[in-house]
Design a protein around this motif. Structure first.
Motif, PDB file in Angstrom:
ATOM      1  N   TYR A 137       0.841  -1.189   0.000  1.00  0.00           N
ATOM      2  CA  TYR A 137       0.000   0.000   0.000  1.00  0.00           C
ATOM      3  C   TYR A 137       0.881   1.247   0.000  1.00  0.00           C
ATOM      4  O   TYR A 137       1.954   1.251   0.609  1.00  0.00           O
ATOM      5  N   ASP A 138       0.431   2.271  -0.666  1.00  0.00           N
ATOM      6  CA  ASP A 138       1.100   3.572  -0.562  1.00  0.00           C
ATOM      7  C   ASP A 138       0.565   4.303   0.660  1.00  0.00           C
ATOM      8  O   ASP A 138      -0.631   4.273   0.933  1.00  0.00           O
ATOM      9  N   VAL A 139       1.439   4.953   1.352  1.00  0.00           N
ATOM     10  CA  VAL A 139       1.061   5.693   2.555  1.00  0.00           C
ATOM     11  C   VAL A 139       1.573   7.121   2.427  1.00  0.00           C
ATOM     12  O   VAL A 139       2.779   7.321   2.291  1.00  0.00           O
ATOM     13  N   VAL A 179       3.072  10.469   3.551  1.00  0.00           N
ATOM     14  CA  VAL A 179       3.927  10.708   4.707  1.00  0.00           C
ATOM     15  C   VAL A 179       4.720  11.996   4.468  1.00  0.00           C
ATOM     16  O   VAL A 179       5.054  12.330   3.341  1.00  0.00           O
ATOM     17  N   LEU A 207       6.902  10.562  12.862  1.00  0.00           N
ATOM     18  CA  LEU A 207       6.282  10.390  11.553  1.00  0.00           C
ATOM     19  C   LEU A 207       4.759  10.430  11.596  1.00  0.00           C
ATOM     20  O   LEU A 207       4.122  10.770  10.619  1.00  0.00           O
ATOM     21  N   HIS A 208       4.188  10.034  12.707  1.00  0.00           N
ATOM     22  CA  HIS A 208       2.730  10.042  12.843  1.00  0.00           C
ATOM     23  C   HIS A 208       2.065   9.388  11.652  1.00  0.00           C
ATOM     24  O   HIS A 208       1.330  10.032  10.911  1.00  0.00           O
ATOM     25  N   LEU A 209       2.328   8.123  11.438  1.00  0.00           N
ATOM     26  CA  LEU A 209       1.702   7.431  10.314  1.00  0.00           C
ATOM     27  C   LEU A 209       0.189   7.449  10.460  1.00  0.00           C
ATOM     28  O   LEU A 209      -0.345   7.010  11.467  1.00  0.00           O
ATOM     29  N   ARG A 210      -0.470   7.944   9.444  1.00  0.00           N
ATOM     30  CA  ARG A 210      -1.940   7.932   9.454  1.00  0.00           C
ATOM     31  C   ARG A 210      -2.370   7.158   8.232  1.00  0.00           C
ATOM     32  O   ARG A 210      -2.277   7.658   7.115  1.00  0.00           O
ATOM     33  N   PHE A 211      -2.838   5.944   8.440  1.00  0.00           N
ATOM     34  CA  PHE A 211      -3.116   5.105   7.294  1.00  0.00           C
ATOM     35  C   PHE A 211      -4.146   4.068   7.702  1.00  0.00           C
ATOM     36  O   PHE A 211      -3.866   3.155   8.459  1.00  0.00           O
ATOM     37  N   ASP A 244      -5.633   1.620   6.223  1.00  0.00           N
ATOM     38  CA  ASP A 244      -5.557   0.218   5.829  1.00  0.00           C
ATOM     39  C   ASP A 244      -4.560  -0.584   6.655  1.00  0.00           C
ATOM     40  O   ASP A 244      -4.501  -1.800   6.540  1.00  0.00           O
TER      41      ASP A 244
END
Lengths: 138, 138
Positions: A101-103, A105, B110-114, B116
């Motif tokens: 998946y693309d995220v 960032v 980074l606070h990944l917000r994803f 999926d």
DNA sequence: CTTCTTGCAAAGAGTTTGCAAACAA
DNA sequence: TTGTTTGCAAACTCTTTGCAAGAAG
């Protein structure tokens, strides 16, 4: 398959001569967002009736990577997968289904502080885990 | 070569039976911070007089990766390199000399917000560029 | 012509696997 | 014994390369 003039311009801007095979491959990669393997690219283009050899797929993709049109997404020792280089995004790899998946960032939040880094030309971020779809399936 | 009891405990905690070869390899990786290839690991241990086959190196490293003791650093299609899994750090790869540097980094910025992403088990960050040493050499 | 690109088949590198022997519980 | 680990060699996968034929300018 439209818009070949635009593709030609982009390729020439990177110093790549636009042969038919190269245009086909570049066009394919522009429109494919599933990080395909060489095998898949070759199969898809062959199925569309285009004649090109697998060696040419390899060589052309390598050329594109060198010229900065694509990036390789290499996971462990499996097949290389290719990704059109657009604006920065990270990758999330599901360890169950293998999907990438693309995220979105923001790399700049990282504030890399590292004195041995002379210049940075590329940044890649990979997350591994289990995607929501696979989790729900259990 | 000391401290084998401590290594044994760490391995057993991950569900790995501590054979001699496994202890040798784990001990080596604990003390090697240059992201070695299988070839280098095999050569170094052989030079130290230890008898073990390359297949065992491969199989054991793969086991360690599965059990979460090591991570693979796979660059393009070259040999896999292995890295002891300690606290989070990024990697800077010099495209001139091939050296891999460790870079301290705070992943949480980074606070990944994803949406999926069901669960995340590993995070890897790679920077590519030219290191200061290679830049100064020109 | 001259140069660049393509494609086949063969070679190559790195890794995995089958199976028998050695070891451990 | 019963199950696990090791090691050799062979097999395998993915990728690269040599070279001749083809296309482009």
């Amino acid at each position: 398959m439209r818009n070949f003039e635009e593709l030609t311009k982009q390729m020439e801007a990177k110093g790549i001569k636009p042969s038919l095979q190269r245009l086909l491959l570049f066009n394919y990669m522009q429109n494919c967002h599933e990080h395909p393997t060489v095998e898949k690219i070759y199969a898809d283009l062959s199925a569309q009736g285009h004649a090109l050899s697998k060696a040419t797929v390899y060589n052309t993709l390598t050329l594109f990577v060198q010229k900065g049109l694509l990036r390789i997404v290499q996971l462990d020792h499996s097949e290389a997968r290719y990704d059109i280089l657009t604006n920065d995004h990270a990758h999330f790899i599901c360890q169950k289904c293998g999907m990438i998946y693309d995220v979105p960032v923001d790399f700049d939040q990282l504030h890399l502080r590292f004195d041995d880094a002379g210049s940075v030309s590329q940044r890649d971020i990979f997350y591994r885990g289990v995607c929501r779809r696979c989790m729900n399936r259990e």
